[in-house]
Design an enzyme around this catalytic site. Sequence first.
Site, PDB file in Angstrom:
ATOM      1  N   GLN A 220      52.953  91.956  32.028  1.00 57.90           N
ATOM      2  CA  GLN A 220      53.945  91.539  31.034  1.00 57.90           C
ATOM      3  C   GLN A 220      54.989  92.621  30.815  1.00 57.90           C
ATOM      4  O   GLN A 220      55.976  92.399  30.117  1.00 57.90           O
ATOM      5  CB  GLN A 220      53.268  91.230  29.695  1.00 57.90           C
ATOM      6  CG  GLN A 220      52.325  90.049  29.747  1.00 57.90           C
ATOM      7  CD  GLN A 220      51.645  89.752  28.435  1.00 57.90           C
ATOM      8  OE1 GLN A 220      50.474  89.433  28.430  1.00 57.90           O
ATOM      9  NE2 GLN A 220      52.340  89.845  27.304  1.00 57.90           N
ATOM     10  N   ARG A 366      49.289  87.086  21.269  1.00 59.20           N
ATOM     11  CA  ARG A 366      50.367  86.263  20.704  1.00 59.20           C
ATOM     12  C   ARG A 366      50.659  86.694  19.270  1.00 59.20           C
ATOM     13  O   ARG A 366      50.637  85.901  18.326  1.00 59.20           O
ATOM     14  CB  ARG A 366      49.974  84.795  20.760  1.00 59.20           C
ATOM     15  CG  ARG A 366      51.205  83.922  20.962  1.00 59.20           C
ATOM     16  CD  ARG A 366      50.891  82.542  21.397  1.00 59.20           C
ATOM     17  NE  ARG A 366      52.126  81.808  21.541  1.00 59.20           N
ATOM     18  CZ  ARG A 366      52.217  80.599  22.010  1.00 59.20           C
ATOM     19  NH1 ARG A 366      51.150  79.968  22.403  1.00 59.20           N
ATOM     20  NH2 ARG A 366      53.369  79.988  22.107  1.00 59.20           N
ATOM     21  N   CYS A 367      50.894  87.984  19.146  1.00 63.53           N
ATOM     22  CA  CYS A 367      50.940  88.583  17.813  1.00 63.53           C
ATOM     23  C   CYS A 367      51.666  89.907  17.916  1.00 63.53           C
ATOM     24  O   CYS A 367      51.595  90.566  18.937  1.00 63.53           O
ATOM     25  CB  CYS A 367      49.498  88.811  17.372  1.00 63.53           C
ATOM     26  SG  CYS A 367      49.232  90.100  16.173  1.00 63.53           S
ATOM     27  N   GLU A 736      55.235  83.746  18.844  1.00 65.96           N
ATOM     28  CA  GLU A 736      53.899  83.928  18.292  1.00 65.96           C
ATOM     29  C   GLU A 736      53.756  83.413  16.864  1.00 65.96           C
ATOM     30  O   GLU A 736      52.656  83.443  16.315  1.00 65.96           O
ATOM     31  CB  GLU A 736      53.555  85.413  18.332  1.00 65.96           C
ATOM     32  CG  GLU A 736      54.459  86.233  17.450  1.00 65.96           C
ATOM     33  CD  GLU A 736      54.356  87.713  17.737  1.00 65.96           C
ATOM     34  OE1 GLU A 736      54.179  88.072  18.905  1.00 65.96           O
ATOM     35  OE2 GLU A 736      54.461  88.484  16.793  1.00 65.96           O
TER      36      GLU A 736
END
Length: 782
Positions: A220, A366-367, A736
């Site tokens: 990522q 996702r945070c 997110e």
Amino acid sequence: MAATEEIRGVGHSVKRVEDARFIRGRGQYFDDITLPGMLHLEFLRSPFAHARIKSIDASRAQELPGVVAVVTGELLAQHNLAWMPTLSGDTQAVLATDKVRFQGQEVAGVVAETAYIAKDAIELIDVDYEPLPAITSPQQALAKGAPVIRDEKEGQTDNHIYHWEAGDKEATDKAFAEADRVVELDTFYPRCHPAPLECCGCVADVNPATGKATIYMTSQAPHAHRTLFALVAGLPEQKIRIISPDLGGGFGNKVPIYPGYVVATAASLLIGRPVKWVEDRTGNLISTGFARDYHMHGELALKGEKITGLRVRLLSDNGAFFSDAQPTRCKAGLFHIVTGSYDIPAAHVETEGAYTNKAPGGVAYRCSFRVTEASYLIERLVQTAAYEIGADPAEFRRSNFIKPEQFPYSSATGFEYDSGDYGAAMDLALEKLGYEELRREQAEARKEGKLIGIGLASFTEVVGAGHGAEYQIAGLRMNDGAELRIHPTGKAVLKLSVKSQGQGHETTFAQIVAEELGLQPEDIEVQEGDTDNTPYGLGTYASRSTPVSGAATAMVSRRIRSKAKKIAAHLLEASEDDLEWEDGRFSVKGAPEKSTTIQDIAFAAYTNVPEGMEDGLEGVYYYDPPNMTYPFGTYAVVVEIDRGTGAWKVRRVVAVDDCGVRINPMIVEGQIMGGLTEGFGIAAMQLIDFDEDGNCIGANFMDYLLPTAWETPTFELGETVTPSPHHPIGAKGVGESATVGSPAAFVNAVVDALAHAGIRNLEMPVTSDKVWAALQEANLAE
Ligand code: CDP
């Protein structure tokens, strides 16, 4: 001609260009890459959570035909590669040498002609272990006399990792001393896992002739990984090329550097052939970046209906190595956003981190670095306080919201919120839900013995890390680059430092350029993921692509537009001051027939520039965000509980999100629905648990449950738009938001159904057995 068509820029639901290849099965993932002479790497993993390694005998494995090498920690140690630095400044074993510290830890790697041979050879490695007591909770870890997990670290005499504080302790103590009432909640945000459909892996190809290492990897953050590889392996950075091809999801799982990447690269370097490592599902769930695992104690000080103080104590389970992805200074990530959407004058947060015999990782699933835990705590706490003082949970929130006129708002823990209108988002959610009517229905239903619950969460997020002076990861400033080249025919290539894992960057970032330069999005190709061909930047996680890279894209487009204006003035024989810009063309003010399009200007940039001007129409912009962006929203969930079994069913989910200006409304809605599904999974069914010996329970998709289309509720979406004042196009991140905001709404809904009988808390995942126990405690079971 292009300039007279409507430009499908910001605000258009342009269909995702990447889907043309994904839905035809033509995506190019790392496992699709096969290189000549490629070898395969498989790992032997530890069966014990904590054990001393007395010896490793790999002779039988080495003799198996097709085995090229067996890599052990001892071999890596000879090259100074047995340990690697983590994103949190700790060290992590690449392959175990002295001890194994969690079940599933990589002990040895086999490199063979095929993956099957490598797997067979794994079973021929004999390891003599001396089992040690396993520690599976931070409470055990910090108890007196607990065995020291990291005894190899100089000066480490216990399992304590860090102590971290935010906010003003004195002011908070005063608020509590003066409070009419204090409301408390102890809760645990359990360990869960991002579980992308594609697990991690790589193909490492170190060319013996040139010394160049080309590593195709599930990354990522390819640029940050290149720098970290250079630091870990000692390879010169220009000799490392990271290529992150299409990714089958990431959700934070593909941010850390894992042993597989390092061993594959080291093996390719030593053997002189490409080496592929493909992680299997169990390997992914038991050894790569987990999320959460936070024990939380929260207290609210109240004066009447007003919250006057917030006190939080955290205990963080970091596993065997402290490798959380977090901005360096903030050991607990951005947890201190825990004041949420509320105007709380005093707050204080204290965190202790502990080593346990569990996998490391602490990823931002996702945070935005522990924002999810913070949002969960405050939204559960506020709901609890409303019950305790007999207030309606929606009205209690409203009377404590930060008001629109208070923005920019300085929070008690040190954030400056950019913009917000929390009341408007909640009003819309309540209206869509028919809140008043539902409350009446709930009261009537109770009389008939039926249990309905209505849960709210009015979350505030903080995304787009972050300003270089304050936020760094492994010492690297968190900026991102965008490079834009306009070709002579008016077509463009945009190169970015971020890396989509499915979020639709190829579509939305082209729309930003389209908006700024008046080109159609299909005329702009977006490229990401190859460090040799894209500008530097810290990558995609924590919803930072739009806030940081989106801003870089707008800024480089504007830079190009200002050169285009000079060329237009030259072509139109007018002064720059007399030109106006609209829909992809410059025209002379008051004489619209005298105009030139961006396509004409692009051609002129290579054929007919004003005297003294350099040819070409391209640029690069590195964006260091002045602040983060603060998306928000209100989620409302309605559930029904079966009093006979404790099973709960979601009746409705209404989600109102405000992420500022939406670049592509359809993609934003897709992001929110995906996030809500994950939030539902976390609240209802997902758990990485351990038995007392440290065996991981939740090591496959039979035990670790992902919500399927069957269980997933229908979502009703709504939006408000409060632009970010400091972002060039007013956009905030959104990827997110729903994972962050929704778990509390689901849990609040189930608790709400039982609150009249005194139930205040249920721990995630809220399985029917826990609800059944609560029904019995509340004398509501049937
Ligand atoms: O960093 P990441 O891509 O995961 O998250 P993001 O910046 O929140 O963006 C997720 C997707 O939604 C991207 O394709 C964005 O361009 C899109 N988006 C949008 O269209 N409008 C916004 N205000 C925010 C995101």
